[in-house]
Design a protein around this motif. Structure first.
Motif, short mmCIF file in Angstrom:
data_model
loop_
_atom_site.label_atom_id
_atom_site.label_comp_id
_atom_site.label_asym_id
_atom_site.label_seq_id
_atom_site.Cartn_x
_atom_site.Cartn_y
_atom_site.Cartn_z
N GLN A 196 0.82 -1.21 0.00
CA GLN A 196 0.00 0.00 0.00
C GLN A 196 0.84 1.25 0.00
OE1 GLN A 196 -3.68 0.61 1.94
NE2 GLN A 196 -3.47 -1.32 3.00
N SER A 235 3.69 1.66 -1.25
CA SER A 235 4.38 1.95 -2.51
C SER A 235 3.39 2.21 -3.64
CB SER A 235 5.36 0.82 -2.86
OG SER A 235 4.71 -0.41 -2.81
N LEU A 236 2.11 2.30 -3.30
CA LEU A 236 1.10 2.70 -4.29
C LEU A 236 0.87 4.21 -4.14
CD1 LEU A 236 -1.52 -0.18 -3.88
CD2 LEU A 236 -0.02 0.19 -5.83
N PRO A 237 0.39 4.84 -5.20
CA PRO A 237 0.18 6.29 -5.10
C PRO A 237 -1.04 6.68 -4.28
CG PRO A 237 -0.46 5.52 -7.26
CD PRO A 237 0.08 4.34 -6.54
#
Lengths: 307, 246
Positions: free
Chosen positions: B92, B94-96
């Motif tokens: 999560q 490393s998600l935008p």
């Protein structure tokens, strides 16, 4: 060439230990950049900093030419990643994992999920719970999740970790086709050179937190060209004699002469020269070196002078 | 924000959350009515006593003080469990998505589940009352006010529990901390500053009017609102600044 990743003096310290020390990574558009180093060299720490998961102690990171510290969200929209171990939700099926993230990233096209599942070879296992997946399947799902948002940059940390040779082969084939298939830049870390050798065009080698090599893979391969080893009774004076002739001669750990040329005439000239100088010649042999040897040499700090 | 909340909701699949939503209220109602019937003469000593209210008091004795804070802790631990198990935090983060949104979405899901637990309590309460054939009129407005305000009172509590579950990887440790802190509610009852104690707030808000420890309701709600705002701001700030642990 457009720079996709650029770090300057990137450093991470934990208390008194420096895990990553002033490294300058440079990855260009369309590269498959192999990020190599033994376990504990600082690969994962570097990659976590590139994704903004941890903060650098010092130094700058630019991704797509933008500073990561100020544009994290905008950058992450174009980055797919798999860090260390694949991340997934074991209570969901492979399809549901991708579906959850598809919704989160607001990707309208539902067909994208099946497309990804096909790319990573999980179409037949899509309705299986991920907790029942094999390690290789989990790794491939991880890559699938990384690819879902159609990234321009894919960062994969040890994607072949813990896989059997067949699994490694599958992942390698998958990664190799990505730049041509989707036109993306890939950064992939590993501690095994032969894995990277078959897909990367550029290599960075990190050891004890230092980037000790960074160049095209051909440059690394050149270092693996064969060389001649000569064993004599008095290697120091032999070295002095040959150096007077303008020859580049080094000594290895066994006190043998190392010559990076394999020209027949040159070798015969050297042999004659040494014998004329009343030195005893014990052996002359050609040493073939694999990329693994070079990698080991670079990372164990031995014989640095002759490389 | 909507898709973040749906993402959190989606991930709860096959987590057997319904067990908490059904079992906890059912157990509270069974114990409560058991107590009520066992002490019927004592509880229904005045002519104008409403059996619904007396039974409610017995139910909330268990539910408000113990079961509700403990289940909100379990729910907080559950929404973090899938993240702890297989690198979900790493995924999560490393998600935008902004970190604040991750935290708030999880909180919204926990609070929605608590609301379901509350409604399920009312459902079993009514069923139970009908089954034992209570003849008095159902005090609808009181019940719904109590359920609604005690739900509001779980906001601070859940924020703290969510933060604990994020920081502590194990499922058991935050749960044990939570049980100990829930037991301290009994102490909060005997103290004036008890209304500041997040674990005690829900049970205060649930109590039947004549049993209530709250002197001024507007005052109580302001205390709850202020503690929630402060705790939420702190938690979101800490969460946003925290680095990923290995």
């Amino acid at each position: 060439m457009t720079k996709i990743i650029e770090t300057s003096h990137l450093t991470k310290k934990y208390k008194n230990t420096t895990v990553v020390d002033e490294i300058n990574i440079s990855v260009e558009q369309g590269d498959i950049y192999g990020f190599l180093g033994p376990n504990g060299a600082g690969k994962t720490t570097t990659i976590r900093m590139l994704l903004g998961l941890i903060k650098p102690t010092k130094g700058d990171i630019k991704v797509f030419g933008k500073k990561l510290a100020d544009n994290r969200m905008a950058i992450l929209k174009e980055v797919g990643s798999l860090v260390e171990y694949p991340s997934f939700y074991a209570n969901l099926t492979g399809y549901e994992n991708l579906e959850a993230i598809r919704r989160l990233l607001r990707i309208e096209d539902k067909h994208r999920i099946n497309e990804i599942l096909r790319t990573v070879g999980l179409l037949n296992a899509k309705d299986k719970l991920v907790k029942n997946y094999s390690l290789g399947m989990k790794q491939r799902l991880g890559i699938g999740i990384a690819l879902l948002g159609s990234p321009n940059l894919l960062i994969l940390d040890e994607p072949t970790n813990g896989l059997d040779p067949a699994g490694i082969q599958e992942i390698r084939e998958l990664i190799k086709k990505l730049p041509s298939l989707y036109g993306i830049t890939v950064m992939i870390s590993s501690h095994i050179l032969s894995e990277i050798d078959q897909m990367a065009n550029k290599v960075g080698i990190i050891n004890n937190g230092n980037l000790i090599f960074q160049d095209r893979i051909e440059v690394l391969r050149k270092k693996s060209s064969p060389r001649i080893i000569i064993r004599v009774n008095d290697s120091e004076s032999a070295q002095t004699i040959l150096k007077k002739d303008g020859l580049n001669v080094a000594l290895n750990s066994k006190k043998e002469l190392v010559i990076n040329e394999i020209d027949d005439d040159l070798i015969s000239y050297i042999a004659e020269k040494l014998m004329m100088s009343r030195l005893s010649l014990y052996r002359i042999y050609e040493e073939k070196r694999s990329l693994e040897d070079i990698f080991l040499d670079l990372t164990t700090n031995k014989e640095r002078d002759i490389l | 924000m909507y898709e973040h909340i749906m993402f959190e909701w989606f991930k709860l699949k096959r987590q057997k959350i319904w067990l908490i939503v059904l079992i906890v209220p059912l157990l509270s109602v069974l114990l409560g009515y058991g107590n009520f019937l066992g002490n019927y003469e004592v509880l229904m000593d005045k002519a104008d006593d409403n059996a619904w209210l007396e039974a409610w008091t017995q139910i909330t004795l268990f539910y408000g003080i113990l079961f509700l804070p403990i289940s909100s802790g379990i729910l907080a631990a559950l929404v973090c469990r899938t993240e702890h198990l297989n690198g979900g935090w790493k995924l999560q983060l490393s998600l935008p998505i902004s970190k604040a949104r991750i935290f708030i979405s999880k909180l919204v899901v926990v609070l929605s589940l608590i609301l379901l637990v509350q409604l399920s309590l009312v459902f079993f309460f009514l069923i139970g009352g009908i089954m034992i054939d209570i003849q008095h009129s159902i005090p609808w407005s009181f019940i719904f006010t109590a359920v609604f305000f005690s739900w509001l009172c779980t906001f601070t509590l859940s924020t703290i529990q969510l933060w604990l579950s994020y920081r502590i990887k194990s499922f058991g440790i935050p749960l044990s901390i939570n049980i100990v802190l829930s037991l301290l509610v009994f102490a909060a009852y005997t103290n004036k500053i008890g209304i500041f104690y997040p674990w005690a707030q829900p049970s205060f808000a649930m109590a039947a009017p004549e049993e209530s420890a709250i002197e001024s309701f507007p005052m109580f709600i302001s205390v709850v609102f202020v503690t929630f705002t402060i705790i939420l701001a702190l938690a979101v700030l800490k969460f946003s600044r925290s680095s990923l642990k290995s």
